[in-house]
Design an enzyme around this catalytic site. Structure first.
Site: not given
Ligand code: FRU
Length: 506
Positions: A25, A27-28, A52, A85, A152-153, A204, A317
């Site tokens: 997997w 993602n970001d 995830w 992230s 976050r992020d 995010e 998502w």
């Molecule tokens: C965005 C998110 C971020 C978070 C990450 C978790 O896609 O939800 O806000 O840090 O993915 O995987």
């Protein structure tokens, strides 16, 4: 039994020039930074399964943004949580003291998401002097949680007003700005609430940066602005704030349009940064979307690069956990790198995009005939001159087809009959399957400052196995969509006032 299905073994969907993980997997995109001739891409990764799970930071490098070399996982979960992230900053002057003058450190500033059930989010720091192996900072968290549910992020950027570093992070329905002189101790300087002239919801992955107005700087070769014209119009810039949004449940589908059809969507604002916070000065009537398609989320820009180049997670998502894969079990892909330009249009300033890294491949382009052409590859680019309405349709033996249609007012990408769609109810919804992107009134100042009739615009299209990227209307209208044909497309049909040139991308 896991609620996530095993990837199906029907067709090799792994893209060739789009980044994908070695397996399992992603993602970001995280921590993207240009360093010593190499583009570093870190990414949200669960290396143990194709869905995830507790997040790690995967790591890869590239010299051309098309071919990537996988490196060992950079950040593992620890006692403060898993690694959500964040961003990297090249601390060239060793302000943090975590490297040396000879070996300035690369700092990763990310979110620790606790795994104790409380879901507490706070910001952590890790550092590396070989740009591959990271140590976590003993003083973590560097920004503790202030009692905020979603926090976050962090994205670090240079603050030219205060002459220090700043970061922007997502905090529920708003983003917050922090400043620091040593990249370890941070003070809060301001907030910006999403939704005044944009979409409301949970923020995010924000990003904030200055972008020069196209035509106010002389970009050699690509932009034939004469020296005198360049001197007469000095470099002007605006600040761009990008925020990925989770829309509130009750807002989804309310107007049944491109702004509310999905739970996750990325928007941007154009305005000013006063050193403490961002102010939206464009105040557009409709939200400015970073992409009108279904599959571009959490996009952010590279640090330590003169130009603004962005990569997003090319999935959604609502169905990414169930998407078809291949026998290697990779699940997830990134968009191609896109250079950002700020363009004055009749509706105000807008961000336009162009693909980065394709110049050499484009030189091999040859014209396609109007009507039906044979398609020999599933990884190709099209340069399209749009003089009026028309369509480009890809077809395979099974009757599946992927259509890009141009009308006077919209660019439509239709994947409703493009291939497999039974892996997810959301993916199969007509609202997700058909993107109707409203065309800008006129893409007046073209990126390349060419003299051309106003109605004519350029469109570039990339298909790379399971990912379609369309940059329409001189890059002002990006549409990214995942597609899963059950057999390769074999024909490409061009109709209407479109002239298309084809080039192979591998
Ligand atoms: C965005 C998110 C971020 C978070 C990450 C978790 O896609 O939800 O806000 O840090 O993915 O995987």
């Amino acid at each position: 039994m896991s609620k996530f299905p095993k990837p199906r073994e029907v067709y090799d969907y792994r893209p060739i020039i789009h980044f994908t993980p070695p397996s399992n997997w992603i993602n970001d995109p995280n921590g993207m930074v240009y360093l010593n001739g190499k583009y570093h891409l870190f990414y949200q990764h669960f290396p143990l399964a194709p869905h995830w799970g507790p997040m790690h930071w995967g790591h890869a490098v590239s010299e051309d943004l098309l071919h990537w070399k996988h490196l060992p996982i950079a950040l593992y979960p620890d006692e403060l949580g898993c690694i959500f992230s964040g961003s990297c900053v090249y601390d060239e002057e060793n302000l943090s003291g975590l490297g040396t003058e000879e070996k300035p450190p690369l700092l990763a500033i990310f979110t620790h998401h606790s795994m104790d059930g409380s879901h507490t989010e706070q910001q952590g720091l890790a550092y590396s002097t070989d740009y591959e192996h990271f140590e976590k900072y003993y003083g973590n968290p560097i920004i503790p949680n202030p009692g905020q549910k979603d926090f976050r992020d962090p994205k670090v950027f240079w603050n030219p007003v205060r002459r220090c570093y700043s970061l922007v992070l997502a905090a529920g329905d708003h983003v917050e700005f922090y400043a620091s002189h040593n990249l370890k101790d941070w003070e809060k300087t301001g907030e910006f609430k999403a939704g005044e002239h944009g979409l409301k919801g949970v923020c995010e992955c924000p990003d904030c940066f200055p972008l020069p107005v196209a035509g106010t700087q002389c970009v050699p070769a690509e932009n034939p602005v004469s020296a005198s014209a360049a001197a007469a119009s000095p470099v002007k810039e605006k600040w761009v704030l990008v925020i990925s949004m989770i829309l509130p449940r009750e807002e989804i589908g309310k107007n049944n349009d491109v702004y509310d059809r999905m739970s996750h969507i990325t928007q941007y604002y154009i305005g000013e940064f006063d050193g403490n916070t961002f102010r939206d000065t464009e105040m557009a009537d409709t939200p400015l979307l970073l992409d009108y398609g279904t599959d571009n989320y959490a996009a952010v820009t590279f640090q330590n690069l003169d130009e603004k180049v962005m990569i997003g997670w090319a999935d959604n998502w609502d169905y990414a956990n169930f998407a078809p894969s291949d026998t290697s079990g990779f699940r997830g892909k990134m968009t191609l790198a896109r250079k950002m330009h700020l363009v004055p249009t009749k509706e105000g300033y807008r961000v336009a995009f162009s693909f980065e890294g394709l110049d050499e491949l484009r030189t091999h382009a040859f014209p396609l005939l109007p009507g039906e052409n044979r398609l020999r590859s599933q990884c190709f680019g099209l340069k399209v001159n749009v003089a009026g309405p028309g369509s480009i349709v890809l077809k395979n033996q099974r009757g599946e087809m992927l259509a890009i249609r141009v009308t006077a007012s919209e660019i439509i990408v239709d994947r409703t009959n493009a291939g497999q769609d039974d892996f997810s109810e959301s993916y199969a919804l007509p609202a997700y399957g058909r993107t109707h992107a409203p065309r800008p009134a006129t893409a007046k100042d073209s990126l390349h400052c060419k003299a051309r009739p106003e109605a004519v615009s350029e469109m570039e299209i990339i298909l790379d196995k399971c990912i379609l990227e369309v940059l329409a209307d001189d890059g002002l209208l990006p549409i990214t969509a995942s597609v899963y044909p059950s057999k390769p497309y074999e024909k490409i049909c061009i109709a209407g006032d479109l002239k298309a040139e084809y080039y192979c991308v591998h």
